[in-house]
Design a protein around this motif. Structure first.
Motif, PDB file in Angstrom:
ATOM      1  N   ILE A 149      35.534  37.063   9.419  1.00  0.00           N
ATOM      2  CA  ILE A 149      36.466  36.683   8.348  1.00  0.00           C
ATOM      3  C   ILE A 149      37.420  37.852   8.091  1.00  0.00           C
ATOM      4  CG2 ILE A 149      36.656  35.742   6.017  1.00  0.00           C
ATOM      5  CD1 ILE A 149      33.789  34.781   6.275  1.00  0.00           C
ATOM      6  N   ARG A 150      38.276  38.068   9.058  1.00  0.00           N
ATOM      7  CA  ARG A 150      39.250  39.174   9.017  1.00  0.00           C
ATOM      8  C   ARG A 150      40.583  38.627   9.533  1.00  0.00           C
ATOM      9  NH1 ARG A 150      34.479  41.070  11.212  1.00  0.00           N
ATOM     10  NH2 ARG A 150      33.456  42.797  10.104  1.00  0.00           N
ATOM     11  N   GLU A 151      41.311  37.957   8.664  1.00  0.00           N
ATOM     12  CA  GLU A 151      42.483  37.227   9.117  1.00  0.00           C
ATOM     13  C   GLU A 151      43.610  38.142   9.592  1.00  0.00           C
ATOM     14  OE1 GLU A 151      40.796  36.505   6.340  1.00  0.00           O
ATOM     15  OE2 GLU A 151      40.005  34.491   6.763  1.00  0.00           O
ATOM     16  N   GLN A 152      43.776  39.319   8.972  1.00  0.00           N
ATOM     17  CA  GLN A 152      44.790  40.249   9.465  1.00  0.00           C
ATOM     18  C   GLN A 152      44.461  40.684  10.892  1.00  0.00           C
ATOM     19  OE1 GLN A 152      43.397  40.363   6.470  1.00  0.00           O
ATOM     20  NE2 GLN A 152      44.956  40.681   4.884  1.00  0.00           N
ATOM     21  N   LEU A 153      43.167  40.919  11.151  1.00  0.00           N
ATOM     22  CA  LEU A 153      42.744  41.286  12.498  1.00  0.00           C
ATOM     23  C   LEU A 153      42.943  40.125  13.466  1.00  0.00           C
ATOM     24  CD1 LEU A 153      41.448  43.246  14.486  1.00  0.00           C
ATOM     25  CD2 LEU A 153      39.196  42.502  13.652  1.00  0.00           C
ATOM     26  N   LEU A 154      42.756  38.909  12.982  1.00  0.00           N
ATOM     27  CA  LEU A 154      42.998  37.722  13.814  1.00  0.00           C
ATOM     28  C   LEU A 154      44.386  37.776  14.437  1.00  0.00           C
ATOM     29  CD1 LEU A 154      42.216  34.663  14.586  1.00  0.00           C
ATOM     30  CD2 LEU A 154      43.465  34.067  12.501  1.00  0.00           C
ATOM     31  N   ILE A 155      45.400  38.046  13.593  1.00  0.00           N
ATOM     32  CA  ILE A 155      46.771  38.098  14.091  1.00  0.00           C
ATOM     33  C   ILE A 155      46.985  39.335  14.960  1.00  0.00           C
ATOM     34  CG2 ILE A 155      49.206  38.157  13.452  1.00  0.00           C
ATOM     35  CD1 ILE A 155      47.782  35.533  12.756  1.00  0.00           C
TER      36      ILE A 155
ATOM     37  N   ALA B  38      38.664  33.326  13.407  1.00  0.00           N
ATOM     38  CA  ALA B  38      38.190  34.113  12.274  1.00  0.00           C
ATOM     39  C   ALA B  38      37.035  33.359  11.622  1.00  0.00           C
ATOM     40  CB  ALA B  38      39.318  34.360  11.279  1.00  0.00           C
ATOM     41  N   GLU B  39      36.001  33.128  12.406  1.00  0.00           N
ATOM     42  CA  GLU B  39      34.772  32.442  12.010  1.00  0.00           C
ATOM     43  C   GLU B  39      34.965  30.927  11.920  1.00  0.00           C
ATOM     44  OE1 GLU B  39      31.145  32.932  12.287  1.00  0.00           O
ATOM     45  OE2 GLU B  39      32.142  34.800  11.732  1.00  0.00           O
ATOM     46  N   ILE B  40      36.067  30.495  11.276  1.00  0.00           N
ATOM     47  CA  ILE B  40      36.328  29.066  11.119  1.00  0.00           C
ATOM     48  C   ILE B  40      36.512  28.425  12.490  1.00  0.00           C
ATOM     49  CG2 ILE B  40      37.870  27.343  10.111  1.00  0.00           C
ATOM     50  CD1 ILE B  40      36.266  29.005   8.073  1.00  0.00           C
ATOM     51  N   GLY B  41      35.739  27.374  12.775  1.00  0.00           N
ATOM     52  CA  GLY B  41      35.880  26.649  14.036  1.00  0.00           C
ATOM     53  C   GLY B  41      35.161  27.269  15.213  1.00  0.00           C
ATOM     54  N   ALA B  42      34.405  28.346  14.979  1.00  0.00           N
ATOM     55  CA  ALA B  42      33.764  29.053  16.093  1.00  0.00           C
ATOM     56  C   ALA B  42      32.740  28.187  16.813  1.00  0.00           C
ATOM     57  CB  ALA B  42      33.113  30.333  15.582  1.00  0.00           C
TER      58      ALA B  42
ATOM     59  N   GLY C 231      47.870  41.745  20.301  1.00  0.00           N
ATOM     60  CA  GLY C 231      47.475  42.668  21.355  1.00  0.00           C
ATOM     61  C   GLY C 231      47.213  41.958  22.669  1.00  0.00           C
ATOM     62  N   LEU C 232      46.547  40.812  22.607  1.00  0.00           N
ATOM     63  CA  LEU C 232      46.305  40.033  23.820  1.00  0.00           C
ATOM     64  C   LEU C 232      47.616  39.568  24.440  1.00  0.00           C
ATOM     65  CD1 LEU C 232      43.265  37.892  22.609  1.00  0.00           C
ATOM     66  CD2 LEU C 232      43.208  39.751  24.272  1.00  0.00           C
ATOM     67  N   ALA C 233      48.561  39.156  23.569  1.00  0.00           N
ATOM     68  CA  ALA C 233      49.856  38.708  24.080  1.00  0.00           C
ATOM     69  C   ALA C 233      50.580  39.827  24.809  1.00  0.00           C
ATOM     70  CB  ALA C 233      50.714  38.179  22.933  1.00  0.00           C
ATOM     71  N   LEU C 234      50.480  41.033  24.275  1.00  0.00           N
ATOM     72  CA  LEU C 234      51.161  42.169  24.905  1.00  0.00           C
ATOM     73  C   LEU C 234      50.551  42.528  26.261  1.00  0.00           C
ATOM     74  CD1 LEU C 234      51.730  44.422  21.762  1.00  0.00           C
ATOM     75  CD2 LEU C 234      53.460  43.118  23.033  1.00  0.00           C
ATOM     76  N   THR C 235      49.329  42.065  26.528  1.00  0.00           N
ATOM     77  CA  THR C 235      48.725  42.297  27.847  1.00  0.00           C
ATOM     78  C   THR C 235      49.059  41.183  28.830  1.00  0.00           C
ATOM     79  OG1 THR C 235      46.634  41.121  27.446  1.00  0.00           O
ATOM     80  CG2 THR C 235      46.777  43.426  26.707  1.00  0.00           C
ATOM     81  N   GLY C 236      49.795  40.163  28.373  1.00  0.00           N
ATOM     82  CA  GLY C 236      50.182  39.073  29.256  1.00  0.00           C
ATOM     83  C   GLY C 236      49.423  37.785  29.057  1.00  0.00           C
ATOM     84  N   LEU C 237      48.491  37.741  28.094  1.00  0.00           N
ATOM     85  CA  LEU C 237      47.746  36.517  27.831  1.00  0.00           C
ATOM     86  C   LEU C 237      48.522  35.613  26.867  1.00  0.00           C
ATOM     87  CD1 LEU C 237      44.106  37.893  27.480  1.00  0.00           C
ATOM     88  CD2 LEU C 237      45.155  36.791  29.464  1.00  0.00           C
ATOM     89  N   ARG C 238      48.069  34.357  26.775  1.00  0.00           N
ATOM     90  CA  ARG C 238      48.658  33.383  25.862  1.00  0.00           C
ATOM     91  C   ARG C 238      47.621  33.065  24.792  1.00  0.00           C
ATOM     92  NH1 ARG C 238      53.028  31.853  23.289  1.00  0.00           N
ATOM     93  NH2 ARG C 238      53.496  29.623  23.294  1.00  0.00           N
ATOM     94  N   PRO C 239      47.629  33.787  23.651  1.00  0.00           N
ATOM     95  CA  PRO C 239      46.577  33.615  22.654  1.00  0.00           C
ATOM     96  C   PRO C 239      46.811  32.407  21.750  1.00  0.00           C
ATOM     97  CG  PRO C 239      48.094  35.322  21.961  1.00  0.00           C
ATOM     98  CD  PRO C 239      48.542  34.885  23.331  1.00  0.00           C
ATOM     99  N   VAL C 240      45.719  31.722  21.450  1.00  0.00           N
ATOM    100  CA  VAL C 240      45.707  30.625  20.485  1.00  0.00           C
ATOM    101  C   VAL C 240      44.871  31.091  19.300  1.00  0.00           C
ATOM    102  CG1 VAL C 240      45.078  28.222  20.069  1.00  0.00           C
ATOM    103  CG2 VAL C 240      45.893  28.923  22.339  1.00  0.00           C
ATOM    104  N   LEU C 241      45.463  31.136  18.110  1.00  0.00           N
ATOM    105  CA  LEU C 241      44.807  31.672  16.918  1.00  0.00           C
ATOM    106  C   LEU C 241      44.577  30.539  15.926  1.00  0.00           C
ATOM    107  CD1 LEU C 241      47.212  34.732  16.452  1.00  0.00           C
ATOM    108  CD2 LEU C 241      45.368  34.442  18.105  1.00  0.00           C
ATOM    109  N   HIS C 242      43.377  30.493  15.329  1.00  0.00           N
ATOM    110  CA  HIS C 242      43.048  29.340  14.496  1.00  0.00           C
ATOM    111  C   HIS C 242      42.249  29.713  13.263  1.00  0.00           C
ATOM    112  CE1 HIS C 242      41.748  25.355  13.269  1.00  0.00           C
ATOM    113  NE2 HIS C 242      40.487  25.730  13.368  1.00  0.00           N
ATOM    114  N   THR C 243      42.657  29.155  12.118  1.00  0.00           N
ATOM    115  CA  THR C 243      41.865  29.109  10.900  1.00  0.00           C
ATOM    116  C   THR C 243      42.605  28.203   9.912  1.00  0.00           C
ATOM    117  OG1 THR C 243      40.709  30.384   9.181  1.00  0.00           O
ATOM    118  CG2 THR C 243      42.884  31.182   9.842  1.00  0.00           C
ATOM    119  N   PHE C 244      42.139  28.155   8.666  1.00  0.00           N
ATOM    120  CA  PHE C 244      42.834  27.361   7.655  1.00  0.00           C
ATOM    121  C   PHE C 244      44.252  27.900   7.451  1.00  0.00           C
ATOM    122  CE2 PHE C 244      38.418  26.639   5.689  1.00  0.00           C
ATOM    123  CZ  PHE C 244      38.256  25.440   6.357  1.00  0.00           C
ATOM    124  N   ALA C 245      45.163  27.010   7.088  1.00  0.00           N
ATOM    125  CA  ALA C 245      46.573  27.387   6.975  1.00  0.00           C
ATOM    126  C   ALA C 245      46.789  28.537   5.999  1.00  0.00           C
ATOM    127  CB  ALA C 245      47.403  26.172   6.544  1.00  0.00           C
TER     128      ALA C 245
END
Length: 303
Positions: A50-56, A27-31, A61-75
């Motif tokens: 900067i759309r944290e709800q969309l981040l999750i 979500a922009e942070i760390g890009a 959605g990626l997980a439901l397709t079989g991928l292993r998503p890593v999501l990152h921003t400030f806590a």
């Protein structure tokens, strides 16, 4: 020494190369740290802005397709702001992801309360099935990041911090480590609190357990320690005080015990200051910990 977050992008970039299931959502942070990885894997490095709800939601959605998503921003933006999406998009749909935070409790004091999240682990405790890693050194962060990504389709939270111990401990993503043994109580140091705890209990006859995976609790290690060191237990955590007391109490449900939870206080500190000033204000520096631990153990001895 580099920081835990310095390790994040290089480690996960290598995982993108090694494992075609791995995807990264930012979500922009760390890009900036994923610019090169994004050129190599444009379909698996996604910046939603900067759309944290969309981040999750995108990660789920990626997980439901079989991928292993890593999501990152400030806590505060990873756990608190999109909590409904964590609860529903990940939890309700039983979709796995690796949430990797930065800034932790008060790692960027100048950011103010909007960038502080001492209640993140306590908030995740209201949900089922989360593994929580709290490394105390960049080397441990690298190990636990790899462990988290390799953890099938589990829901995992990796809490990175600028605070760190001077030396790394060998960690395996499951067990607590016995740093020293004593007879007058057990002190559990979580992640970056280990150095301060060891200084606080220097010359004290206590067992020190080091925990970098706090959920699930290493029940066997805690029970074994209380069996030899006595049943006075102090938990020292770098987030909200008392976060793990209920989990520890469940682990010792059939054992009479006394329990003290030390961590970040609930009162808001309305001055920016430095990280170390926040540590001291919350009583998490070695001198304050020594006074609080000594008083607790003394009260138990006199009971």
């Amino acid at each position: 020494m580099d920081t835990m977050r310095d390790r994040f992008a290089p480690v996960v970039s290598r995982l993108l190369d090694e494992d075609p299931r791995v995807a990264v959502v930012l979500a922009e942070i760390g890009a900036d740290g994923f610019a090169e990885a994004g050129r190599r894997h444009p379909d698996r490095v996604i910046n939603v802005g900067i759309r944290e709800q969309l981040l999750i939601g995108a990660g789920a959605g990626l997980a439901l397709t079989g991928l292993r998503p890593v999501l990152h921003t400030f806590a505060s933006f990873l756990v608190e702001r999109p909590f409904e999406q964590i609860k529903l998009d990940l939890g309700h749909q039983d979709a796995g992801a690796v949430l990797v935070s930065a800034a932790a409790s008060f790692d960027w004091p100048a950011g103010g309360l909007t960038h502080m999240a001492p209640g993140d682990v306590a908030l995740l405790d209201t949900l089922e099935g989360w593994t929580v890693h709290v490394p105390g050194h960049p080397d441990e962060a690298e190990t636990l990041l790899r462990h988290a990504v390799a953890a099938g389709d589990d829901k995992v939270y990796v809490r990175l911090s600028t605070q760190a111990n001077a030396h790394a401990t060998e960690v395996d993503g499951t067990h607590w480590h016995t740093v020293r043994e004593g007879r007058r109580g057990v002190v559990v140091a979580v992640g970056p609190m280990l150095d301060a705890v060891l200084e606080a209990v220097r010359e004290r006859d206590v067992t020190v357990l080091y925990a970098t995976t706090v959920r699930p609790v290493d029940t066997a290690a805690l029970r074994a320690a209380t069996g030899t060191a006595g049943t006075d237990v102090v938990l020292v955590e770098p987030y909200l005080a008392g976060t793990s007391t209920a989990a520890a109490a469940r682990a010792l449900a059939d054992v009479p015990h006394r329990l003290l939870g030390l961590g970040v206080g609930r009162g808001e500190l309305r001055r920016y200051g430095t990280v170390q000033e926040h540590v001291s204000a919350h009583g998490l520096d070695a001198r304050s910990l020594r006074e609080r631990i000594d008083a607790f153990l003394a009260a138990g001895a006199g009971a």
